[in-house]
Write a protein that holds these residues in place. Sequence first.
Motif, PDB file in Angstrom:
ATOM      1  N   ALA A  66      61.442  50.223  33.577  1.00  0.00           N
ATOM      2  CA  ALA A  66      61.341  49.082  34.490  1.00  0.00           C
ATOM      3  C   ALA A  66      59.928  48.505  34.496  1.00  0.00           C
ATOM      4  O   ALA A  66      58.944  49.228  34.371  1.00  0.00           O
ATOM      5  CB  ALA A  66      61.734  49.511  35.898  1.00  0.00           C
ATOM      6  N   ASP A  67      59.854  47.184  34.626  1.00  0.00           N
ATOM      7  CA  ASP A  67      58.556  46.536  34.791  1.00  0.00           C
ATOM      8  C   ASP A  67      57.987  46.909  36.151  1.00  0.00           C
ATOM      9  O   ASP A  67      58.712  47.237  37.083  1.00  0.00           O
ATOM     10  CB  ASP A  67      58.700  45.022  34.707  1.00  0.00           C
ATOM     11  CG  ASP A  67      59.066  44.566  33.309  1.00  0.00           C
ATOM     12  OD1 ASP A  67      58.837  45.326  32.361  1.00  0.00           O
ATOM     13  OD2 ASP A  67      59.587  43.454  33.177  1.00  0.00           O
ATOM     14  N   SER A  68      56.669  46.860  36.245  1.00  0.00           N
ATOM     15  CA  SER A  68      55.994  47.180  37.500  1.00  0.00           C
ATOM     16  C   SER A  68      55.387  45.906  38.070  1.00  0.00           C
ATOM     17  O   SER A  68      54.764  45.131  37.355  1.00  0.00           O
ATOM     18  CB  SER A  68      54.880  48.198  37.261  1.00  0.00           C
ATOM     19  OG  SER A  68      55.404  49.353  36.668  1.00  0.00           O
ATOM     20  N   THR A  69      55.565  45.694  39.360  1.00  0.00           N
ATOM     21  CA  THR A  69      54.978  44.553  40.032  1.00  0.00           C
ATOM     22  C   THR A  69      54.349  45.027  41.334  1.00  0.00           C
ATOM     23  O   THR A  69      55.007  45.658  42.152  1.00  0.00           O
ATOM     24  CB  THR A  69      56.041  43.484  40.348  1.00  0.00           C
ATOM     25  OG1 THR A  69      56.700  43.123  39.141  1.00  0.00           O
ATOM     26  CG2 THR A  69      55.411  42.262  40.965  1.00  0.00           C
ATOM     27  N   LEU A  70      53.061  44.753  41.503  1.00  0.00           N
ATOM     28  CA  LEU A  70      52.349  45.092  42.733  1.00  0.00           C
ATOM     29  C   LEU A  70      51.751  43.815  43.310  1.00  0.00           C
ATOM     30  O   LEU A  70      51.125  43.042  42.587  1.00  0.00           O
ATOM     31  CB  LEU A  70      51.211  46.079  42.467  1.00  0.00           C
ATOM     32  CG  LEU A  70      51.573  47.429  41.877  1.00  0.00           C
ATOM     33  CD1 LEU A  70      50.309  48.178  41.491  1.00  0.00           C
ATOM     34  CD2 LEU A  70      52.363  48.236  42.880  1.00  0.00           C
ATOM     35  N   LEU A  71      51.934  43.610  44.585  1.00  0.00           N
ATOM     36  CA  LEU A  71      51.295  42.504  45.286  1.00  0.00           C
ATOM     37  C   LEU A  71      50.363  43.126  46.318  1.00  0.00           C
ATOM     38  O   LEU A  71      50.812  43.780  47.259  1.00  0.00           O
ATOM     39  CB  LEU A  71      52.331  41.594  45.954  1.00  0.00           C
ATOM     40  CG  LEU A  71      51.776  40.358  46.634  1.00  0.00           C
ATOM     41  CD1 LEU A  71      51.069  39.456  45.623  1.00  0.00           C
ATOM     42  CD2 LEU A  71      52.879  39.595  47.330  1.00  0.00           C
ATOM     43  N   ILE A  72      49.062  42.949  46.115  1.00  0.00           N
ATOM     44  CA  ILE A  72      48.053  43.592  46.955  1.00  0.00           C
ATOM     45  C   ILE A  72      47.337  42.510  47.762  1.00  0.00           C
ATOM     46  O   ILE A  72      46.848  41.529  47.200  1.00  0.00           O
ATOM     47  CB  ILE A  72      47.034  44.351  46.084  1.00  0.00           C
ATOM     48  CG1 ILE A  72      47.770  45.361  45.188  1.00  0.00           C
ATOM     49  CG2 ILE A  72      45.988  45.039  46.948  1.00  0.00           C
ATOM     50  CD1 ILE A  72      46.936  45.888  44.059  1.00  0.00           C
ATOM     51  N   HIS A  73      47.276  42.687  49.071  1.00  0.00           N
ATOM     52  CA  HIS A  73      46.566  41.742  49.935  1.00  0.00           C
ATOM     53  C   HIS A  73      45.412  42.488  50.584  1.00  0.00           C
ATOM     54  O   HIS A  73      45.615  43.486  51.289  1.00  0.00           O
ATOM     55  CB  HIS A  73      47.494  41.169  51.002  1.00  0.00           C
ATOM     56  CG  HIS A  73      46.818  40.195  51.905  1.00  0.00           C
ATOM     57  ND1 HIS A  73      46.482  38.921  51.496  1.00  0.00           N
ATOM     58  CD2 HIS A  73      46.403  40.303  53.187  1.00  0.00           C
ATOM     59  CE1 HIS A  73      45.897  38.295  52.486  1.00  0.00           C
ATOM     60  NE2 HIS A  73      45.835  39.117  53.524  1.00  0.00           N
ATOM     61  N   LEU A  74      44.199  42.032  50.350  1.00  0.00           N
ATOM     62  CA  LEU A  74      43.002  42.628  50.943  1.00  0.00           C
ATOM     63  C   LEU A  74      42.506  41.708  52.051  1.00  0.00           C
ATOM     64  O   LEU A  74      42.108  40.581  51.793  1.00  0.00           O
ATOM     65  CB  LEU A  74      41.924  42.803  49.874  1.00  0.00           C
ATOM     66  CG  LEU A  74      42.323  43.627  48.663  1.00  0.00           C
ATOM     67  CD1 LEU A  74      41.225  43.583  47.613  1.00  0.00           C
ATOM     68  CD2 LEU A  74      42.653  45.050  49.059  1.00  0.00           C
ATOM     69  N   ALA A  75      42.574  42.200  53.271  1.00  0.00           N
ATOM     70  CA  ALA A  75      42.164  41.408  54.428  1.00  0.00           C
ATOM     71  C   ALA A  75      40.944  42.058  55.077  1.00  0.00           C
ATOM     72  O   ALA A  75      41.060  43.115  55.680  1.00  0.00           O
ATOM     73  CB  ALA A  75      43.312  41.311  55.430  1.00  0.00           C
ATOM     74  N   PRO A  76      39.761  41.437  54.958  1.00  0.00           N
ATOM     75  CA  PRO A  76      38.548  42.058  55.507  1.00  0.00           C
ATOM     76  C   PRO A  76      38.587  42.238  57.020  1.00  0.00           C
ATOM     77  O   PRO A  76      38.002  43.177  57.542  1.00  0.00           O
ATOM     78  CB  PRO A  76      37.430  41.091  55.095  1.00  0.00           C
ATOM     79  CG  PRO A  76      38.052  39.917  54.512  1.00  0.00           C
ATOM     80  CD  PRO A  76      39.503  40.174  54.310  1.00  0.00           C
ATOM     81  N   GLU A  77      39.296  41.375  57.742  1.00  0.00           N
ATOM     82  CA  GLU A  77      39.334  41.512  59.206  1.00  0.00           C
ATOM     83  C   GLU A  77      40.111  42.740  59.649  1.00  0.00           C
ATOM     84  O   GLU A  77      39.910  43.239  60.759  1.00  0.00           O
ATOM     85  CB  GLU A  77      39.902  40.243  59.867  1.00  0.00           C
ATOM     86  CG  GLU A  77      41.362  39.958  59.577  1.00  0.00           C
ATOM     87  CD  GLU A  77      41.596  39.164  58.290  1.00  0.00           C
ATOM     88  OE1 GLU A  77      42.766  38.830  58.049  1.00  0.00           O
ATOM     89  OE2 GLU A  77      40.639  38.893  57.559  1.00  0.00           O
TER      90      GLU A  77
END
Length: 81
Positions: A66-77
């Motif tokens: 399977a393909d790998s998909t990562l969605l990463i959100h970096l929120a400094p607050e």
Amino acid sequence: MMAVMGMGACATYHSLRSAITVSDAGNLLEASRPQESGAATILVIGTDYRGGANRELAGEGGEFFADSTLLIHLAPEIGRA
């Protein structure tokens, strides 16, 4: 027969084409754009390939998994991912 069908296809194309409305969405985007926060969203996409030296890890079922998909959100607050 082919000429009649071609003319019908051409008339249908022009009819559909004239029903399309084009708008500039640039102004809409600027008005509702959120405040700059320093946050970052990263999309990582990959394929799990088990060929060559990794072939023995693949086992039954071939070289690709399977393909790998990562969605990463970096929120400094928030201080964490």
